[in-house]
Design a protein around this motif. Structure first.
Motif, PDB file in Angstrom:
ATOM      1  N   SER A 228       0.830  -1.207   0.000  1.00 47.43           N
ATOM      2  CA  SER A 228       0.000   0.000   0.000  1.00 47.43           C
ATOM      3  C   SER A 228       0.864   1.256   0.000  1.00 47.43           C
ATOM      4  O   SER A 228       0.555   2.234  -0.693  1.00 47.43           O
ATOM      5  CB  SER A 228      -0.918  -0.013   1.221  1.00 47.43           C
ATOM      6  N   LEU A 229       1.942   1.234   0.774  1.00 46.84           N
ATOM      7  CA  LEU A 229       2.847   2.391   0.804  1.00 46.84           C
ATOM      8  C   LEU A 229       3.553   2.573  -0.531  1.00 46.84           C
ATOM      9  O   LEU A 229       3.769   3.706  -0.985  1.00 46.84           O
ATOM     10  CB  LEU A 229       3.873   2.219   1.931  1.00 46.84           C
ATOM     11  N   ARG A 230       3.922   1.476  -1.173  1.00 50.58           N
ATOM     12  CA  ARG A 230       4.545   1.573  -2.510  1.00 50.58           C
ATOM     13  C   ARG A 230       3.594   2.251  -3.486  1.00 50.58           C
ATOM     14  O   ARG A 230       4.022   3.056  -4.327  1.00 50.58           O
ATOM     15  CB  ARG A 230       4.928   0.186  -3.024  1.00 50.58           C
ATOM     16  N   GLU A 231       2.322   1.917  -3.375  1.00 52.98           N
ATOM     17  CA  GLU A 231       1.323   2.505  -4.272  1.00 52.98           C
ATOM     18  C   GLU A 231       1.116   3.988  -4.011  1.00 52.98           C
ATOM     19  O   GLU A 231       0.570   4.701  -4.864  1.00 52.98           O
ATOM     20  CB  GLU A 231      -0.001   1.748  -4.132  1.00 52.98           C
ATOM     21  N   LYS A 232       1.548   4.452  -2.841  1.00 57.42           N
ATOM     22  CA  LYS A 232       1.496   5.879  -2.514  1.00 57.42           C
ATOM     23  C   LYS A 232       2.821   6.563  -2.817  1.00 57.42           C
ATOM     24  O   LYS A 232       3.093   7.673  -2.353  1.00 57.42           O
ATOM     25  CB  LYS A 232       1.150   6.065  -1.030  1.00 57.42           C
ATOM     26  N   ASP A 233       3.663   5.874  -3.567  1.00 55.78           N
ATOM     27  CA  ASP A 233       4.958   6.399  -4.026  1.00 55.78           C
ATOM     28  C   ASP A 233       6.019   6.487  -2.944  1.00 55.78           C
ATOM     29  O   ASP A 233       6.972   7.270  -3.056  1.00 55.78           O
ATOM     30  CB  ASP A 233       4.792   7.777  -4.689  1.00 55.78           C
ATOM     31  N   TYR A 234       5.876   5.690  -1.892  1.00 54.00           N
ATOM     32  CA  TYR A 234       6.966   5.566  -0.923  1.00 54.00           C
ATOM     33  C   TYR A 234       7.959   4.531  -1.448  1.00 54.00           C
ATOM     34  O   TYR A 234       7.576   3.559  -2.114  1.00 54.00           O
ATOM     35  CB  TYR A 234       6.444   5.121   0.442  1.00 54.00           C
ATOM     36  N   VAL A 235       9.212   4.751  -1.147  1.00 56.70           N
ATOM     37  CA  VAL A 235      10.263   3.800  -1.516  1.00 56.70           C
ATOM     38  C   VAL A 235      10.572   2.960  -0.286  1.00 56.70           C
ATOM     39  O   VAL A 235      10.874   3.507   0.779  1.00 56.70           O
ATOM     40  CB  VAL A 235      11.537   4.518  -1.996  1.00 56.70           C
ATOM     41  N   LEU A 236      10.495   1.656  -0.420  1.00 55.31           N
ATOM     42  CA  LEU A 236      10.733   0.771   0.725  1.00 55.31           C
ATOM     43  C   LEU A 236      12.069   0.040   0.590  1.00 55.31           C
ATOM     44  O   LEU A 236      12.468  -0.327  -0.524  1.00 55.31           O
ATOM     45  CB  LEU A 236       9.603  -0.254   0.853  1.00 55.31           C
TER      46      LEU A 236
END
Length: 366
Positions: A228-236
């Motif tokens: 979900s965070l990746r889909e919000k453009d966060y880099v993990l």
């Protein structure tokens, strides 16, 4: 950036250490087949034998339940990681295996099976059954809220958030404090720790009508949440073991996201970020300097309800106002205002029985 380790070593109000206890050992009983003239003889079971067998199974269930609860609490108090390692999982799974012998239909077995998944959304069926068996359990409401928050189901999440608020599960002091935290973030992102830290913030966010994005590092153990965070453009970061190193990398990879770090994170997380944290209201701003003007504006905007309460919880939470007051005291040129900031710090320290730290705290090196 300002040094914060000294303050952290004095004011860490959320975490308690539990004494380690040895893992309980369960021994399997061997059944012996008696043979007469090479023919198996069915064991004769009378009511007394059956009673004692059931009694032993019930005792094993209760022992496993208690041991799971203890071990899970110990895991939750760890201050440098959120993921369970293989050995820790085995300890939990061992207790669940014993409980499963007689208790698969019980609330405890299903609820604990979900908890052992550490926010694994594939185990939701266990949580759903636990909720059916104990619909009024506030711990179940918390886990339901966490699940739907991870799944980005705002409607369902709101249902359980309202339940927690209506039933006053959280002390009002936590919500009053959370409001001042959110006012420190403005339109940024807040990194939090733990359900009891995060959920009062969600309640306060709604009451204030703000739209602060809250990221809970506990939820990072969930594949679904990370996606979900990746889909919000966060880099993990690569990998999925959530600890201080992972959180440090996450912040560095997303330094453009205006991320603020809650002061209630365990010291192990904060100390690893020390050089990149700057006091901003009741948070630490990651990788950005904060001016006196900004902090003075935040201080003037805070409700400060907590500072007027005398409960033990409120006084403990008030300690988190000290970094901001220290910042203002050191930067202030007006002697009258400087005196007021110092007096406020003195009142807070007195409430937590640390009044003798006043001069050391305010006169320590920046």
């Amino acid at each position: 950036m300002r040094k914060i380790i000294y303050i952290l070593s004095i004011f860490n109000v959320y975490f308690f250490s539990f004494s380690q206890q040895n893992e309980l050992e369960y021994k399997n009983k061997n059944t012996i087949s008696n043979q007469v003239e090479k023919k198996e003889v069915e064991p004769v079971q009378d009511e007394t034998t059956e009673f004692f067998d059931n009694n032993r199974l019930n005792q094993a269930f209760e022992s496993a339940k208690s041991e799971f609860s203890l071990q899970y609490k110990l895991l939750q108090t760890q201050t440098s990681k959120k993921s369970f390692d293989q050995k820790e999982r085995e300890v939990l799974d061992k207790q669940l295996a014993v409980m499963a012998l007689t208790g698969k239909s019980t609330f405890e077995y299903n609820f604990y099976s979900y908890l052992a998944g550490n926010y694994d959304t594939d185990k939701f069926d266990y949580l759903e059954k636990a909720a059916f068996l104990s619909p009024g359990n506030s711990e179940v409401w918390e886990e339901m809220l966490g699940y739907y928050y991870i799944m980005n189901n705002e409607l369902k999440a709101q249902t359980y958030l309202k339940l927690l608020k209506q039933k006053e599960v959280y002390d009002r002091s936590l919500i009053d404090y959370a409001k001042d935290v959110l006012k420190s973030v403005e339109n940024g992102v807040l990194l939090t720790h733990g359900e009891r830290d995060t959920y009062p913030l969600l309640i306060a966010n709604e009451e204030l009508g703000l739209d602060v994005e809250i990221i809970n590092i506990d939820f990072l153990t969930s594949d679904t949440y990370r996606q979900s965070l990746r889909e919000k453009d966060y880099v993990l970061p690569e990998g999925q073991f959530i600890n201080t190193v992972y959180v440090n990398m996450f912040l560095n990879l997303n330094s453009d996201k205006k991320i603020h770090v809650a002061m209630t994170l365990p010291k192990d997380y904060l100390s690893s970020l020390n050089e990149k944290l700057a006091t901003k209201g009741l948070t630490y701003r990651f990788n950005e300097e904060v001016s006196y003007k900004v902090n003075q504006k935040i201080w003037n905007s805070l409700d400060k309800v907590i500072l007027k309460k005398e409960s033990r919880l409120a006084q403990s939470l008030s300690a988190n106002y000290i970094p901001l007051l220290k910042f203002l005291y050191e930067a202030e040129k007006n002697e009258e205002l400087k005196k007021n900031y110092k007096e406020q710090v003195k009142v807070i320290l007195k409430g937590i029985n640390r009044e003798d730290q006043l001069n050391t705290l305010l006169d320590s090196e920046k």
